[in-house]
Design a protein around this motif. Structure first.
Motif, PDB file in Angstrom:
ATOM      1  N   ALA A 167     154.558-104.231  24.977  1.00 20.35           N
ATOM      2  CA  ALA A 167     153.966-105.248  25.076  1.00 20.35           C
ATOM      3  C   ALA A 167     154.485-105.834  26.270  1.00 20.35           C
ATOM      4  O   ALA A 167     153.002-106.334  26.835  1.00 20.35           O
ATOM      5  CB  ALA A 167     153.995-105.964  23.920  1.00 20.35           C
TER       6      ALA A 167
ATOM      7  N   ASP B  91     144.572 -99.270  26.103  1.00 23.21           N
ATOM      8  CA  ASP B  91     145.422-100.206  25.084  1.00 23.21           C
ATOM      9  C   ASP B  91     145.047-100.976  25.565  1.00 23.21           C
ATOM     10  O   ASP B  91     145.297-102.582  25.316  1.00 23.21           O
ATOM     11  CB  ASP B  91     146.609 -99.256  24.993  1.00 23.21           C
TER      12      ASP B  91
ATOM     13  N   ASP C 163     141.704-102.890  24.317  1.00 21.86           N
ATOM     14  CA  ASP C 163     141.891-102.632  22.901  1.00 21.86           C
ATOM     15  C   ASP C 163     143.031-104.287  22.795  1.00 21.86           C
ATOM     16  O   ASP C 163     142.717-104.611  21.492  1.00 21.86           O
ATOM     17  CB  ASP C 163     142.533-101.228  22.270  1.00 21.86           C
ATOM     18  N   THR C 164     144.546-104.280  23.423  1.00 21.95           N
ATOM     19  CA  THR C 164     145.238-104.927  23.127  1.00 21.95           C
ATOM     20  C   THR C 164     144.472-106.469  23.225  1.00 21.95           C
ATOM     21  O   THR C 164     145.097-108.024  22.668  1.00 21.95           O
ATOM     22  CB  THR C 164     146.504-105.039  23.722  1.00 21.95           C
TER      23      THR C 164
ATOM     24  N   ASP D 225     146.943-108.518  20.105  1.00 20.77           N
ATOM     25  CA  ASP D 225     148.682-108.291  20.304  1.00 20.77           C
ATOM     26  C   ASP D 225     148.333-106.737  20.008  1.00 20.77           C
ATOM     27  O   ASP D 225     146.756-106.065  20.049  1.00 20.77           O
ATOM     28  CB  ASP D 225     148.995-108.373  18.651  1.00 20.77           C
ATOM     29  N   THR D 226     149.386-105.989  19.139  1.00 18.17           N
ATOM     30  CA  THR D 226     148.844-104.620  19.427  1.00 18.17           C
ATOM     31  C   THR D 226     150.136-104.250  18.107  1.00 18.17           C
ATOM     32  O   THR D 226     149.918-103.007  18.472  1.00 18.17           O
ATOM     33  CB  THR D 226     151.107-104.253  20.273  1.00 18.17           C
TER      34      THR D 226
END
Length: 212
Positions: free
Chosen positions: A19, A66, A69-70, A75-76
């Motif tokens: 994160a 990523d 997407d996050t 969030d992850t």
């Protein structure tokens, strides 16, 4: 004796590191662009070794995906938008007006994260075919989400008479687009809250029956 489940400290450290790297990359990509940002800079911003970045993400393209997407999810966690609690709660609202209010509030939060990186996606995809390939041609995932919201909305008692799911989905897709959000908030200087109120008013007038 009953076995006590202890938290996996290694997995939690890994999650926090992932994160932290994603957030550092997002900040740098927005500030200086995808092409101008090196993984060493990302590692320095995140406070980790560059080898850690390579180990977790393999390359900058994967890291960029990523980040996108996050930004969408917030969030992850690997949970699709339509499976998120806020989306399900919005669709479960008993009235179309209530659903719109909750749906636009949730979309507001997503657009605040996603809209600033939309130009980066276009620029990176235009110069890197492998980036473009990460978003293959096909149904737009954002339209899929808005169509699911439209299906829930169109059958509610205060929906505009004769409203089709397709029309509702098109209006949600168009008026809640990142591009339109950027025009108002970035280019015209609206506050995000002003945009939310405008979007709610505009969509309520189009998708809900006239009161009284």
């Amino acid at each position: 004796m009953e076995r006590v489940n202890r938290p996996d400290k290694r997995a939690e450290r890994s999650r926090r590191t992932r994160a932290k790297v994603i957030e550092a990359a997002r900040e740098l990509f927005v500030a200086q662009g995808y092409g101008a940002t090196s993984l060493q800079e990302v590692a320095d911003r995140a406070g980790v070794a560059v080898q850690t970045v390579y180990f977790v993400f393999r390359n900058k393209r994967t890291l960029f995906k990523d980040v996108v997407d996050t930004s969408i999810a917030g969030d992850t966690e690997p949970v699709a938008i339509m499976d998120r609690e806020w989306f399900r709660a919005a669709c479960a609202e008993p009235t179309a007006a209530g659903q719109l209010r909750a749906h636009i509030r949730g979309t507001h939060e997503i657009l605040g994260r996603v809209a600033p990186i939309m130009p980066l996606i276009a620029a990176a995809a235009a110069t890197d075919p492998e980036i473009a390939a990460q978003w293959p041609d096909g149904p737009d995932p954002r339209y899929t989400v808005q169509h699911a919201a439209a299906e829930a909305l169109a059958g509610k008692p205060d929906a505009r008479p004769g409203l089709s799911v397709e029309m509702a989905a098109d209006l949600l897709f168009g008026l809640l687009s990142p591009q339109l959000y950027l025009i108002f908030v970035r280019d015209r200087g609206w506050s995000p809250d002003t945009w939310e109120e405008w979007a709610r008013t505009a969509l309520t007038s189009q998708l809900c029956a006239d009161p009284g």
